[in-house]
Design a protein around this motif. Structure first.
Motif, PDB file in Angstrom:
ATOM      1  N   UNK A  71       0.820  -1.217   0.000  1.00 44.67           N
ATOM      2  CA  UNK A  71       0.000   0.000   0.000  1.00 44.67           C
ATOM      3  C   UNK A  71       0.853   1.266   0.000  1.00 44.67           C
ATOM      4  N   UNK A  72       1.923   1.264   0.797  1.00 48.75           N
ATOM      5  CA  UNK A  72       2.765   2.471   0.839  1.00 48.75           C
ATOM      6  C   UNK A  72       3.438   2.707  -0.502  1.00 48.75           C
ATOM      7  N   UNK A  73       3.890   1.638  -1.139  1.00 51.26           N
ATOM      8  CA  UNK A  73       4.524   1.792  -2.453  1.00 51.26           C
ATOM      9  C   UNK A  73       3.494   2.230  -3.494  1.00 51.26           C
ATOM     10  N   UNK A  74       2.264   1.729  -3.399  1.00 48.56           N
ATOM     11  CA  UNK A  74       1.201   2.129  -4.319  1.00 48.56           C
ATOM     12  C   UNK A  74       0.926   3.624  -4.229  1.00 48.56           C
ATOM     13  N   UNK A  75       0.728   4.112  -3.011  1.00 46.90           N
ATOM     14  CA  UNK A  75       0.422   5.540  -2.846  1.00 46.90           C
ATOM     15  C   UNK A  75       1.604   6.418  -3.250  1.00 46.90           C
ATOM     16  N   UNK A  76       2.810   5.986  -2.893  1.00 39.91           N
ATOM     17  CA  UNK A  76       3.992   6.771  -3.251  1.00 39.91           C
ATOM     18  C   UNK A  76       4.123   6.949  -4.752  1.00 39.91           C
ATOM     19  N   UNK A  77       3.936   5.863  -5.501  1.00 45.46           N
ATOM     20  CA  UNK A  77       4.170   5.929  -6.949  1.00 45.46           C
ATOM     21  C   UNK A  77       3.102   6.717  -7.692  1.00 45.46           C
ATOM     22  N   UNK A  78       1.892   6.786  -7.148  1.00 51.68           N
ATOM     23  CA  UNK A  78       0.892   7.655  -7.780  1.00 51.68           C
ATOM     24  C   UNK A  78       1.423   9.082  -7.837  1.00 51.68           C
ATOM     25  N   UNK A  79       1.923   9.566  -6.707  1.00 51.15           N
ATOM     26  CA  UNK A  79       2.410  10.943  -6.642  1.00 51.15           C
ATOM     27  C   UNK A  79       3.750  11.111  -7.342  1.00 51.15           C
TER      28      UNK A  79
ATOM     29  N   UNK B 289       6.880  13.304 -11.900  1.00 51.45           N
ATOM     30  CA  UNK B 289       8.043  13.169 -12.774  1.00 51.45           C
ATOM     31  C   UNK B 289       7.681  13.192 -14.250  1.00 51.45           C
ATOM     32  N   UNK B 290       6.674  12.424 -14.613  1.00 50.76           N
ATOM     33  CA  UNK B 290       6.338  12.298 -16.034  1.00 50.76           C
ATOM     34  C   UNK B 290       5.759  13.578 -16.614  1.00 50.76           C
ATOM     35  N   UNK B 291       5.092  14.360 -15.784  1.00 52.37           N
ATOM     36  CA  UNK B 291       4.376  15.511 -16.328  1.00 52.37           C
ATOM     37  C   UNK B 291       4.917  16.835 -15.805  1.00 52.37           C
ATOM     38  N   UNK B 292       6.225  16.830 -15.498  1.00 55.36           N
ATOM     39  CA  UNK B 292       6.862  18.088 -15.117  1.00 55.36           C
ATOM     40  C   UNK B 292       6.682  19.144 -16.199  1.00 55.36           C
ATOM     41  N   UNK B 293       6.856  18.728 -17.445  1.00 53.90           N
ATOM     42  CA  UNK B 293       6.757  19.696 -18.547  1.00 53.90           C
ATOM     43  C   UNK B 293       5.389  20.335 -18.603  1.00 53.90           C
TER      44      UNK B 293
ATOM     45  N   UNK C 292       0.281   1.905  -8.954  1.00 52.50           N
ATOM     46  CA  UNK C 292       0.137   3.319  -8.620  1.00 52.50           C
ATOM     47  C   UNK C 292       0.703   4.217  -9.697  1.00 52.50           C
ATOM     48  N   UNK C 293       1.836   3.804 -10.289  1.00 51.34           N
ATOM     49  CA  UNK C 293       2.427   4.592 -11.371  1.00 51.34           C
ATOM     50  C   UNK C 293       1.503   4.649 -12.581  1.00 51.34           C
ATOM     51  N   UNK C 294       0.822   3.537 -12.853  1.00 50.34           N
ATOM     52  CA  UNK C 294      -0.132   3.511 -13.968  1.00 50.34           C
ATOM     53  C   UNK C 294      -1.298   4.448 -13.677  1.00 50.34           C
ATOM     54  N   UNK C 295      -1.792   4.413 -12.444  1.00 53.62           N
ATOM     55  CA  UNK C 295      -2.846   5.356 -12.050  1.00 53.62           C
ATOM     56  C   UNK C 295      -2.360   6.786 -12.238  1.00 53.62           C
ATOM     57  N   UNK C 296      -1.116   7.036 -11.832  1.00 54.90           N
ATOM     58  CA  UNK C 296      -0.558   8.376 -11.980  1.00 54.90           C
ATOM     59  C   UNK C 296      -0.382   8.779 -13.425  1.00 54.90           C
ATOM     60  N   UNK C 297       0.164   7.863 -14.245  1.00 58.01           N
ATOM     61  CA  UNK C 297       0.449   8.184 -15.646  1.00 58.01           C
ATOM     62  C   UNK C 297      -0.822   8.453 -16.436  1.00 58.01           C
TER      63      UNK C 297
ATOM     64  N   UNK D 147      -3.215  14.628  -5.092  1.00 54.63           N
ATOM     65  CA  UNK D 147      -1.918  13.997  -4.853  1.00 54.63           C
ATOM     66  C   UNK D 147      -1.467  14.192  -3.410  1.00 54.63           C
ATOM     67  N   UNK D 148      -1.773  15.350  -2.830  1.00 53.49           N
ATOM     68  CA  UNK D 148      -1.450  15.581  -1.421  1.00 53.49           C
ATOM     69  C   UNK D 148      -2.195  14.595  -0.525  1.00 53.49           C
ATOM     70  N   UNK D 149      -3.446  14.339  -0.829  1.00 51.71           N
ATOM     71  CA  UNK D 149      -4.229  13.375  -0.055  1.00 51.71           C
ATOM     72  C   UNK D 149      -3.680  11.958  -0.203  1.00 51.71           C
ATOM     73  N   UNK D 150      -3.206  11.629  -1.399  1.00 53.25           N
ATOM     74  CA  UNK D 150      -2.574  10.328  -1.631  1.00 53.25           C
ATOM     75  C   UNK D 150      -1.345  10.173  -0.738  1.00 53.25           C
TER      76      UNK D 150
END
Length: 539
Positions: A303-311, A316-320, A451-456, A489-492
Motif C-alpha cells: 500500500x505504501x509503495x502504491x500511494x507513493x508511486x501515484x504521486x 516526474x512524467x508531467x513536469x513539462x 500506482x504509477x499507472x494510475x498516476x500516468x 496527490x497531497x491526499x494520496x
C-alpha cells in the motif's frame, strides 16, 4: 529458543565494508541507472513526437499527441514493469537470483535499442511499434527491481545494509539526471546543425526532418550502460542466503563467500540438513502461516509503495505540463521543435540536480542512523505539506511567483527521495524469508507500478482544464484541473503516511532475525525487527 545462525551468513552480517560491497552496488546500480533513464526519458520527447507525427498543416499551433496516445506512450512501460516485477520476482526465488539477473538486463538492452528503431508507414504505426517495444522494455526493468534489491540485501552486512540497498536505488536519480543531460546534448547538437525558425515564422519548418533522429537517439542511449555491466552480472556468484537457505547447498555457499570475503568458511552441511528437515519455515506465500507471520507487513509494503508511486510518477512524467501551466516553460509557438526538447530537458535536469539526486543520497547517509520508519514517515509528511502548499494558493504561484512554485515543487521531490521512494524499495528486501524474498519484493513493487499507472493515466486526464490556455483540443475530456489534481496527490501522500504504520523497522537486525528463519523448530516466532510503532502481531 533461537536456532544458531549459519557461519557463512553470520560472516556476511558482521563483515566490514569491503571492495565487493562497492562492486555489487555498481553492478546492481547500473541496472537501476538504466531503469530510471528508460522510464523517464520518454517524458522529454513526447512533445517532439506530437510535433513530428501529429502536425496538421494549417493548424494554429504545433502538433500534439492525442491524449489517449500520450497516455499510452507514457504508461505502457509501467504495464510491462508491473508484469516483469511479478514474473521475475517469482522466478528469482525459484531459479536463483543470478540465473535470472542476466536475462532482465539483456531484455532491457534489446528493447531499448528497438524502441529507438520504431517503424511504421504512418504515425499510428510508429507509435504502436514504440509502445510495443516499451512494454517489453518495462518487462525487463520490472525484473531488475526485486532481483537488485534482494541481491544487495543478501550480500550486505546488517550494520550498513540499508545504506548499500539505498545506494543501488540512488542510481535511479543519476539515471533521471543522465536522461536530461543526454537530451540537452543531443538537442543542442541537432539544433546547431539543423536550425529551424520558431513555429510562428514558418509552420512546418519549425520541425526539421532531422528532428526524427533526436528522440530515437535519446531512447537508444539507455542501452549503453546496461550493456557495459552485462559481463559483470554474469560473474557475480549466487547469494549465500539463496544457496544455503533455499537451494540447501552449504558447500557451495561457503565456497562462494570464501572467495568474496577472502576468508575460510566451513561448509555446515549437517546444520543445513537439520534446517531442511524442519517444517517450521516451510510455509508458502498463500498459506495461513505466512499471513499470520507476514501478512500485515506485505499489506504495508504494497500500500505504501502504491500511494507513493501515484504521486512520484505523476510529478516526474508531467513536469513539462506543470511547468508550462505555470508559465515557467515558454509557449510551444515560440520555439522550434528541437529547441523545445532542450528547454524541457534543461528544466527537468535542474530539478533532478537540485532536489531529486540529493534526496537519494541523504537517504544513503542517514538510513542506518535514523531508520527506515522515520525517513518514510517524514518523507510522506513533507510531501503532503508541500503538495498542499502548491495546490491551495495555485493561482498565486501560476501568475505571480513562478520561481517560488519551482522551489516548492523541488522540495516535494527531495522529500520523496529522502523518504518513501527509497524506503519502499529497501524494506521489502529485508523483512521476508529468503525463499519468498524476491517474490514479496516483486509483489510490493508491482503494487507501486499499479500506482504509477494510475498516476500516468489519471494525472493526464485529471489535470485537463478548459480554462488552461495550452488545451490541445476541444474534444479532450475536462478533468478537475491542475489545482485540484495537486490537492488529490497531497491526499494520496497522506494515505501513504498512515499505512507506513503497518511496516516494521529493520534497522540493525539480520535478515534471519527479521524473517524468523533462525527460530527454533518448536518455538513461537517474534519478529525482532518490528518497531514498537508497528501494529501488534501475534506471529
Amino acid at each position: 529458543m533461537a536456532r544458531q545462525q549459519l557461519g557463512v551468513l553470520n560472516a556476511l552480517d558482521v563483515a566490514k565494508t569491503q571492495w565487493y560491497h562497492f562492486t555489487a552496488i555498481v553492478i546492481a546500480g547500473m541496472g537501476f541507472f538504466t531503469d530510471a533513464y528508460d522510464l523517464f526519458c520518454i517524458s522529454l520527447v513526447t512533445k517532439l513526437l506530437g510535433r513530428i507525427y501529429y502536425y496538421v498543416p494549417g493548424q494554429t499551433k504545433p502538433g500534439t499527441l492525442p491524449i489517449n496516445v500520450a497516455a499510452a506512450v507514457n504508461g505502457v512501460a509501467f504495464c510491462g514493469t508491473l508484469s516483469g516485477q511479478l514474473f521475475f520476482g517469482w522466478l528469482g526465488d525459484k531459479m536463483g537470483r543470478k540465473k535470472v539477473y542476466g536475462i532482465t538486463l539483456m531484455l532491457m538492452v534489446v528493447s531499448s535499442i528497438a524502441s529507438g528503431l520504431s517503424f511504421g508507414s504512418h504515425p499510428k504505426g510508429v507509435l504502436a511499434t514504440l509502445c510495443f517495444f516499451r512494454f517489453w522494455l518495462g518487462f525487463g526493468i520490472g525484473g531488475d527491481y526485486p532481483l537488485s534489491a534482494t541481491i544487495m540485501s543478501e550480500y550486505a552486512n546488517k550494520k550498513t545494509r540499508g545504506a548499500f540497498i539505498a545506494a543501488v536505488f540512488a542510481m535511479q536519480g543519476v539515471g533521471i539526471l543522465a536522461g536530461g543531460i543526454v537530451a540537452i546534448i543531443v538537442s543542442s547538437a541537432f539544433n546547431h546543425a539543423f536550425p529551424a525558425p520558431p513555429y510562428d515564422q514558418g509552420e512546418i519548418a519549425s520541425t526539421v526532418p532531422q528532428a526524427d533522429y533526436v528522440w530515437r537517439i535519446i531512447l537508444m542511449f539507455g542501452s549503453v550502460p546496461a550493456a557495459l555491466t552485462y559481463y559483470w552480472r554474469l560473474k557475480m556468484p549466487e547469494t549465500a542466503r539463496y544457496t544455503a537457505l533455499v537451494a540447501r547447498n552449504a558447500k557451495q555457499a561457503a565456497a562462494d563467500m570464501s572467495k568474496v570475503l577472502n576468508v575460510d568458511l566451513e561448509a555446515e552441511e549437517d546444520k543445513v540438513v537439520r534446517m531442511s528437515e524442519s517444517q517450521t519455515n516451510s510455509y508458502g506465500l498463500f498459506s495461513k502461516e505466512f499471513m499470520r507471520r507476514h501478512g500485515i507487513h506485505l499489506i504495508g509494503t504494497t500500500t505504501t509503495w502504491f500511494f507513493l508511486d501515484i504521486a512520484f510518477y505523476s510529478s516526474n512524467l508531467f513536469q513539462k505540463d506543470i511547468f508550462t501551466a505555470i508559465g515557467w516553460l515558454p509557449a510551444a509557438r515560440s520555439m522550434n521543435a528541437i529547441y523545445e526538447v532542450y528547454k524541457i530537458a534543461r528544466a527537468q535536469t535542474l530539478i533532478a540536480l537540485c532536489s531529486t539526486v540529493p534526496g537519494y543520497w541523504f537517504t544513503v547517509a542517514f538510513i542506518d542512523i535514523i531508520g527506515r520508519f522515520t525517513i518514510q514517515i517524514g518523507g510522506f509528511f513533507f510531501m503532503t505539506v508541500f503538495m498542499f502548499a502548491l495546490a491551495i494558493p495555485y493561482n498565486h504561484w501560476k501568475t505571480d511567483n513562478h520561481i517560488g512554485f519551482v522551489i516548492m515543487y523541488s522540495l516535494t521531490f527531495f522529500f520523496s527521495n529522502f523518504g518513501p521512494n527509497a524506503t519502499t524499495f529497501i524494506v521489502p528486501a529485508e523483512i521476508f524469508p529468503a525463499r519468498l524474498r524476491s517474490t514479496c519484493h516483486g509483489i510490493s513493487a508491482a503494487a507501486g507500478k499499479a500506482g504509477a499507472i494510475v498516476g500516468a493515466f489519471g494525472f493526464l486526464y485529471a489535470s485537463q482544464d478548459k480554462d488552461v490556455a495550452q488545451r490541445d483540443s476541444p474534444s479532450y475530456p475536462a478533468g478537475i484541473g491542475m489545482k485540484n489534481t495537486l490537492i488529490a496527490l497531497a491526499c494520496v501522500n497522506a494515505a501513504g503516511l498512515l499505512f507506513t504504520f503497518l511496516v516494521p523497522e529493520p534497522k540493525g537486525k539480520s535478515l534471519e532475525e527479521l524473517s524468523g528463519e533462525n527460530e527454533a523448530e518448536n518455538g513461537e516466532t517474534e519478529m525482532q525487527g518490528a518497531s514498537s510503532r508497528t501494529i501488534p502481531l501475534s506471529i
